[in-house]
Design a protein around this motif. Structure first.
Motif: not given
Length: 300
Positions: A209-218, A237-240
């Motif tokens: 989440l704090d390192h690569d938000s786009s990858e986290s979203a995927r 997962a929805t909250t993340i």
């Protein structure tokens, strides 16, 4: 909501009580553990906690001298540890996980020891005790016997502490290790004591989440697709995913997703760790007007 509102749930401990100590008790107790583990997400955490505690008390008051019965009581203690975590009672959670881990170690029940130590690591990390969480991860790994459990322990216990420490190199190594074990696993196991790809992607999403938000979203989106809408895993997962929108300066979609969790999951079924994620989401929105309604709904 009282346990009596769930007759299928209360019937489990009632059957243990009716049987009493003696022949068949261990078999009934093992079936009770299987029921609670498989149906863990079907009941509000506080309701399930009351019934698991009642079942364990019945067994303790009967005969706990046999190895088989002590093993069952160990697994029930593990469930109570998990329920303590999901109701926000950290001290009780750590006590129950500690009991489960000791029983697992003493009886050579390696799967129980690994699972309980891994869960203990996660709860410890929820208190931001990063080094201690990693030490518990090391202990848990010593008991993990197959690729699925090794993937579970790595995802549960190593990713978030390493992310919080800002150690991107070790975090990337841990993600690679977790992927390798997950890909090598010959099965997935639903239920409280198991692990599956939905949970795997959820932990990857939170760690990144704090390192690569786009990858986290995927990863969060993958986890959401694999979960039933309204389930605890879906809510987490929805909250993340909502937090990734906040990180990417999209407060409207972030708040919409956060509100969707509160509107979909009954208040009594919302786990304490997901409630904490929602409070973090409010902080992420940093005073944006969209955070107001979400904060108020959370307080309610």
């Amino acid at each position: 909501m009282q346990p009596d509102a769930y007759p299928d749930l209360t019937a489990v401990a009632d059957s243990i009580a009716l049987n009493g100590p003696g022949a068949g008790t261990v078999d009934l107790a093992e079936r009770a553990v299987e029921f609670y583990a498989a149906r863990y997400s079907d009941y509000p955490p506080r309701v399930l906690a009351a019934e698991v505690a009642r079942c364990r008390s019945l067994l303790i008051n009967g005969n706990t001298t046999s190895m088989d019965m002590r093993r069952v009581v160990g697994w029930l203690s593990g469930l109570l540890g998990s329920l303590g975590h999901h109701t926000g009672d950290v001290p009780a959670s750590l006590i129950h996980f500690g009991t489960a881990a000791r029983v697992g170690e003493e009886l050579g029940e390696r799967r129980l020891a690994a699972w309980a130590l891994g869960a203990q690591s996660m709860v410890t990390m929820s208190q931001d005790r990063r080094t201690e969480a990693l030490e518990l991860a090391h202990q848990a790994e010593a008991f993990a016997d197959d690729d699925l459990q090794r993937a579970q322990i790595t995802a549960w216990c190593r990713l978030r502490p390493l992310a919080a420490l800002g150690d991107r190199a070790r975090l990337d190594d841990a993600i690679t290790t977790a992927r390798r074990h997950m890909d090598a696993a010959d099965r997935e196991e639903p239920g409280r004591f198991g692990f599956d790809r939905a949970e795997f992607h959820q932990h990857l999403a939170e760690a990144l989440l704090d390192h690569d938000s786009s990858e986290s979203a995927r990863h969060a989106e993958t986890s959401i697709r694999l979960k039933r809408v309204g389930s605890p895993g879906w809510a987490a997962a929805t909250t993340i995913l909502a937090r990734t929108y906040a990180t990417r300066r999209d407060p409207r979609n972030a708040s919409v997703l956060g509100m969707s969790v509160l509107e979909t999951v009954p208040a009594g079924s919302l786990r304490a760790n997901t409630r904490a994620r929602l409070f973090h989401l409010v902080d992420d929105l940093d005073g944006h007007p969209a955070a107001g309604d979400l904060a108020e709904a959370l307080r309610d």
